[in-house]
Design an enzyme around this catalytic site. Sequence first.
Site, mmCIF file in Angstrom:
data_model
loop_
_atom_site.group_PDB
_atom_site.id
_atom_site.type_symbol
_atom_site.label_atom_id
_atom_site.label_comp_id
_atom_site.label_asym_id
_atom_site.label_seq_id
_atom_site.Cartn_x
_atom_site.Cartn_y
_atom_site.Cartn_z
ATOM 1 N N HIS A 1 10.135 7.212 8.162
ATOM 2 C CA HIS A 1 10.744 7.347 6.848
ATOM 3 C C HIS A 1 12.236 7.623 7.038
ATOM 4 C CE1 HIS A 1 7.023 7.935 4.110
ATOM 5 N NE2 HIS A 1 6.694 7.251 5.181
ATOM 6 N N CYS B 1 5.158 9.571 0.074
ATOM 7 C CA CYS B 1 3.805 10.079 0.295
ATOM 8 C C CYS B 1 3.444 10.983 -0.867
ATOM 9 C CB CYS B 1 3.713 10.853 1.611
ATOM 10 S SG CYS B 1 2.072 11.561 1.896
ATOM 11 N N ARG C 1 0.829 -1.211 0.000
ATOM 12 C CA ARG C 1 0.000 0.000 0.000
ATOM 13 C C ARG C 1 0.861 1.258 0.000
ATOM 14 N NH1 ARG C 1 -0.743 4.660 2.820
ATOM 15 N NH2 ARG C 1 -0.434 3.534 4.784
ATOM 16 N N ASP C 2 1.561 1.499 1.083
ATOM 17 C CA ASP C 2 2.331 2.733 1.208
ATOM 18 C C ASP C 2 3.531 2.753 0.273
ATOM 19 O OD1 ASP C 2 2.870 5.229 2.251
ATOM 20 O OD2 ASP C 2 4.013 4.471 3.937
ATOM 21 N N ASN D 1 10.160 4.567 2.919
ATOM 22 C CA ASN D 1 9.949 4.018 4.247
ATOM 23 C C ASN D 1 11.184 3.269 4.736
ATOM 24 O OD1 ASN D 1 6.954 4.393 4.872
ATOM 25 N ND2 ASN D 1 6.842 3.480 2.844
ATOM 26 N N HIS E 1 6.151 4.480 12.576
ATOM 27 C CA HIS E 1 6.227 4.448 11.113
ATOM 28 C C HIS E 1 7.230 5.520 10.686
ATOM 29 C CE1 HIS E 1 3.993 3.863 7.115
ATOM 30 N NE2 HIS E 1 4.908 4.782 6.864
#
Length: 315
Positions: A223, A254, A26-27, A263, A221
């Site tokens: 980065h 993002c 997803r991300d 990430n 989470h």
Amino acid sequence: MTGELPMRFRDDALPPRVRIHEVGPRDGLQNEPSRVPVAVKAEFIHRLADAGLTTIEATSFVRPDLVPQLADAAELMPLLGDLGERGVRLPVLVPNERGLERALALGVREVAVFASVTESFARANLNRTVDESLTLFEPVVSRALRAEVPVRGYLSMCFGDPWEGRVPADRVVRVALRLLELGCAELSLGDTIGVATPGHVASLLSALKDAGIPATKLAVHFHDTYGQALSNTLTALRHGVTTVDASAGGLGGCPFAKSATGNLATEDLLWMLQGLGIDTGVDLRRLAATSDWLAAHLGRPSPSRTVRALSHKES
């Protein structure tokens, strides 16, 4: 893929086990310049599960014009039904009630909502104020809970914002408490543009603890914009956090914050955790091979240092 694994030196001050919340499908893929075929996505997720990952964020039910890379969510989920039968958790992101309806119709059993701590990012991402976005999520969370579907709450821009600069801890605490009041079972603290440092992470986690939010409710989470994601994660572990978001191969960013880079790579996280004697249930070699396989489909090398190191040793 062959190659050595890290030497283990157990630190009893750290948790014995960490759950990795894999966000690559997803991300990671939402930030790709072109759409990845749905069959490749399905195989990617199956390979991640075969490597031992038990929580894999599969996709997002957002408007296709906003995130076209994930426009195939309704096609993808039926291809993953066997994983649910194997006990693999497949949460999806839902931005509103319509997204939740689509997800529930496909049998999704876990969802997440994406909140912002800062006003600037709330406007950029949701075209609403922070309070308006939380009001938007209220019926989403309520309806999901009535369907016995747990909800994760993402908090973006917890440390720094490209428009507003440093983010005060009390803003994070306020949004975190509101999401818990709505009924979110877990909160993921996002360093969306990767500016956090270990001292900042320790300070924020202490502020959340002082507000009555236990580490057991939190995930992190990070980065890796400035190469701090692993050190920030280690700091979070020392403060009792046991759930860490990561992206296979270090994919992601993002689409609504152009300064956000990739990430934390799941393989880099695994190398550190294994070296600390922390159990995850994930096979590092199989996961690195999966990221190598996906990198070939994307037409570029994996940004993960561990993937590159293991691939080099194999060749």
